[in-house]
Design a protein around this motif. Structure first.
Motif, PDB file in Angstrom:
ATOM      1  N   SER A  58       0.800  -1.224   0.000  1.00 26.54           N
ATOM      2  CA  SER A  58       0.000   0.000   0.000  1.00 26.54           C
ATOM      3  C   SER A  58       0.835   1.277   0.000  1.00 26.54           C
ATOM      4  CB  SER A  58      -0.942   0.008   1.210  1.00 26.54           C
ATOM      5  OG  SER A  58      -0.202   0.069   2.427  1.00 26.54           O
ATOM      6  N   TYR A  59       2.148   1.164  -0.012  1.00 28.73           N
ATOM      7  CA  TYR A  59       2.999   2.356   0.016  1.00 28.73           C
ATOM      8  C   TYR A  59       2.941   3.054  -1.343  1.00 28.73           C
ATOM      9  CZ  TYR A  59       7.256   5.215   0.245  1.00 28.73           C
ATOM     10  OH  TYR A  59       8.150   6.252   0.205  1.00 28.73           O
ATOM     11  N   ALA A  60       2.324   4.234  -1.375  1.00 23.17           N
ATOM     12  CA  ALA A  60       2.105   4.977  -2.624  1.00 23.17           C
ATOM     13  C   ALA A  60       3.186   6.030  -2.824  1.00 23.17           C
ATOM     14  CB  ALA A  60       0.720   5.612  -2.628  1.00 23.17           C
ATOM     15  N   ARG A 101       1.374   6.469   8.905  1.00 20.62           N
ATOM     16  CA  ARG A 101       2.324   6.700   7.833  1.00 20.62           C
ATOM     17  C   ARG A 101       1.831   7.898   7.014  1.00 20.62           C
ATOM     18  NH1 ARG A 101       2.752   1.968   3.681  1.00 20.62           N
ATOM     19  NH2 ARG A 101       0.638   2.703   3.257  1.00 20.62           N
ATOM     20  N   SER A 102       2.690   8.895   6.835  1.00 21.77           N
ATOM     21  CA  SER A 102       2.336  10.103   6.077  1.00 21.77           C
ATOM     22  C   SER A 102       3.274  10.241   4.879  1.00 21.77           C
ATOM     23  CB  SER A 102       2.425  11.350   6.950  1.00 21.77           C
ATOM     24  OG  SER A 102       1.560  11.244   8.061  1.00 21.77           O
ATOM     25  N   LEU A 103       2.721  10.556   3.717  1.00 25.48           N
ATOM     26  CA  LEU A 103       3.505  10.708   2.493  1.00 25.48           C
ATOM     27  C   LEU A 103       3.408  12.125   1.967  1.00 25.48           C
ATOM     28  CD1 LEU A 103       2.348   7.431   0.624  1.00 25.48           C
ATOM     29  CD2 LEU A 103       4.178   7.707   2.299  1.00 25.48           C
ATOM     30  N   THR A 134       9.688   8.538  13.179  1.00 23.81           N
ATOM     31  CA  THR A 134      10.869   8.529  12.311  1.00 23.81           C
ATOM     32  C   THR A 134      10.427   8.834  10.886  1.00 23.81           C
ATOM     33  OG1 THR A 134      12.857   7.274  11.694  1.00 23.81           O
ATOM     34  CG2 THR A 134      10.798   6.065  11.708  1.00 23.81           C
ATOM     35  N   GLY A 135      11.370   9.006  10.001  1.00 25.96           N
ATOM     36  CA  GLY A 135      11.029   9.302   8.619  1.00 25.96           C
ATOM     37  C   GLY A 135      12.262   9.318   7.729  1.00 25.96           C
ATOM     38  N   ILE A 136      12.032   9.384   6.408  1.00 21.93           N
ATOM     39  CA  ILE A 136      13.114   9.426   5.423  1.00 21.93           C
ATOM     40  C   ILE A 136      12.752  10.430   4.334  1.00 21.93           C
ATOM     41  CG2 ILE A 136      14.497   8.125   3.752  1.00 21.93           C
ATOM     42  CD1 ILE A 136      13.861   5.584   5.216  1.00 21.93           C
ATOM     43  N   SER A 178       1.135  12.571  -2.368  1.00 22.80           N
ATOM     44  CA  SER A 178       0.969  13.249  -1.080  1.00 22.80           C
ATOM     45  C   SER A 178      -0.317  12.754  -0.445  1.00 22.80           C
ATOM     46  CB  SER A 178       0.917  14.774  -1.276  1.00 22.80           C
ATOM     47  OG  SER A 178       2.178  15.277  -1.657  1.00 22.80           O
ATOM     48  N   LEU A 179      -0.197  12.162   0.719  1.00 26.64           N
ATOM     49  CA  LEU A 179      -1.359  11.625   1.425  1.00 26.64           C
ATOM     50  C   LEU A 179      -1.304  12.043   2.882  1.00 26.64           C
ATOM     51  CD1 LEU A 179      -1.405   7.950   0.061  1.00 26.64           C
ATOM     52  CD2 LEU A 179      -2.913   9.810  -0.616  1.00 26.64           C
ATOM     53  N   GLY A 180      -2.471  12.074   3.500  1.00 25.61           N
ATOM     54  CA  GLY A 180      -2.516  12.367   4.932  1.00 25.61           C
ATOM     55  C   GLY A 180      -2.088  11.137   5.708  1.00 25.61           C
ATOM     56  N   GLN A 181      -2.450  11.085   6.950  1.00 23.24           N
ATOM     57  CA  GLN A 181      -2.068   9.966   7.790  1.00 23.24           C
ATOM     58  C   GLN A 181      -2.827   8.696   7.400  1.00 23.24           C
ATOM     59  OE1 GLN A 181      -2.738  11.312  11.823  1.00 23.24           O
ATOM     60  NE2 GLN A 181      -0.613  11.991  12.050  1.00 23.24           N
ATOM     61  N   GLU A 182      -2.075   7.642   7.194  1.00 23.55           N
ATOM     62  CA  GLU A 182      -2.647   6.320   6.953  1.00 23.55           C
ATOM     63  C   GLU A 182      -2.273   5.442   8.144  1.00 23.55           C
ATOM     64  OE1 GLU A 182      -2.176   5.043   2.507  1.00 23.55           O
ATOM     65  OE2 GLU A 182      -0.299   5.943   3.205  1.00 23.55           O
TER      66      GLU A 182
END
Length: 228
Positions: A106-108, A221-223, A181-183, A112-116
Motif C-alpha cells: 500500500s505504500y504509494a 504513515r504520512s507521504l 521517524t522518517g526518510i 501526497s497523502l494524509g495519515q494512513e
C-alpha cells in the motif's frame, strides 16, 4: 481388495469388468465397483460405474477438456510462474520474497497523502516501490505511533531487495527514532535527502522495537511529494 486407476480410453467405448469387487477412488473416497464403462460420443466423455450393490453412477465431461488437461496444467503453471515473478516486482535479482518478512503493497511512493494507519511488528515489514523517470523528484515518508502506543522505537530504511539489513541500505536512506521517524528521498542530488536512482525498484523497510502485540502495533504513515 485391489484398486483400479484409469489412465485413458483410446476407443469410442471401453468397459472394464471384475470377477471380484474392485475399489475405485473418486475424490478421495473408495467405492466398490463391479464394472466401469467409458463412452466417447462427439465432444462428450461419459463414465458409468456399476457399484458392488447393484447401483450405478454416471458422470460426463467434455472430451476436449480431458485432451487439453496437460496443456491446461502447463498454462496454469506458466500463469503461476508469472504471478510469482510479478510478486517479486521487477527486480528479478532479488529472487523469492524472503520468509519472515511481511509485505505491504500500500505504500504509494510519489504521492501526497494524509495519515494512513498501518500495522507493524518487531519483525521487518517491506514496502515495494519504483521511482519515476525524473531526476529531480523528491518524496518524504514519516511514521508516528498512534495514541496509546508508547515506548516503541521505529526504524526505516531503503534497500534494493526486500528485507535486506540496514547495512545494505541505499545511500543514506535510513531513519530511526522513538515513536516517530522518517526518510527524505530524492531522485537527484538534494541537500537533506538521500539519493535514489530514477526508474529503479526499491523497498522501504520498517520495523519496531517494543511492540508487544502479536498482531502488530498501529502507527501512522504520512507521504509527501516534495518536488517533481
Amino acid at each position: 481388495m485391489k484398486k483400479l486407476f484409469v489412465a485413458a480410453c483410446v476407443s469410442a467405448a471401453c468397459t472394464a469388468g471384475f470377477a471380484t469387487a474392485a475399489s475405485l477412488t473418486i475424490d478421495g473416497q473408495n467405492i466398490n465397483v463391479d464394472s466401469l464403462t467409458i463412452n466417447s460420443v462427439g465432444q462428450t466423455l461419459s463414465v458409468v460405474v456399476t457399484t458392488a450393490n447393484g447401483g450405478s453412477n454416471s458422470s460426463q465431461s467434455s472430451s476436449s477438456s480431458v485432451a487439453s488437461s496437460s496443456s491446461s496444467s502447463s498454462s496454469s503453471s506458466s500463469s503461476s510462474s508469472s504471478s510469482s515473478s510479478s510478486s517479486s516486482d521487477s527486480n528479478s535479482a532479488c529472487g523469492a520474497w524472503p520468509s519472515g518478512v511481511d509485505r505491504d503493497n500500500s505504500y504509494a511512493y510519489g504521492t501526497s497523502l494524509g495519515q494512513e494507519r498501518i500495522q507493524i511488528k518487531d519483525g521487518i515489514t517491506s514496502m515495494p516501490f519504483k521511482t519515476s523517470g525524473s531526476t529531480t523528484e523528491a518524496n518524504k515518508v514519516d511514521f508516528a505511533a498512534t495514541i496509546g502506543v508508547t515506548n516503541i522505537k521505529m526504524e526505516a530504511w531503503v534497500t534494493e531487495c526486500p528485507g535486506q539489513p540496514v547495512t545494505q541500505k541505499v545511500s543514506f536512506c535510513h531513519g530511526v527514532g522513538s515513536e516517530v521517524t522518517g526518510i527524505n528521498m530524492s531522485q537527484g542530488s538534494r541537500r537533506g535527502y538521500c539519493k535514489l536512482q530514477p526508474n529503479t525498484q526499491y523497498y522501504l523497510n520498517l520495523r519496531s522495537n517494543g511492540c508487544t502485540s502479536y498482531s502488530g502495533c498501529p502507527v501512522y504513515r504520512s507521504l509527501t511529494k516534495a518536488f517533481d
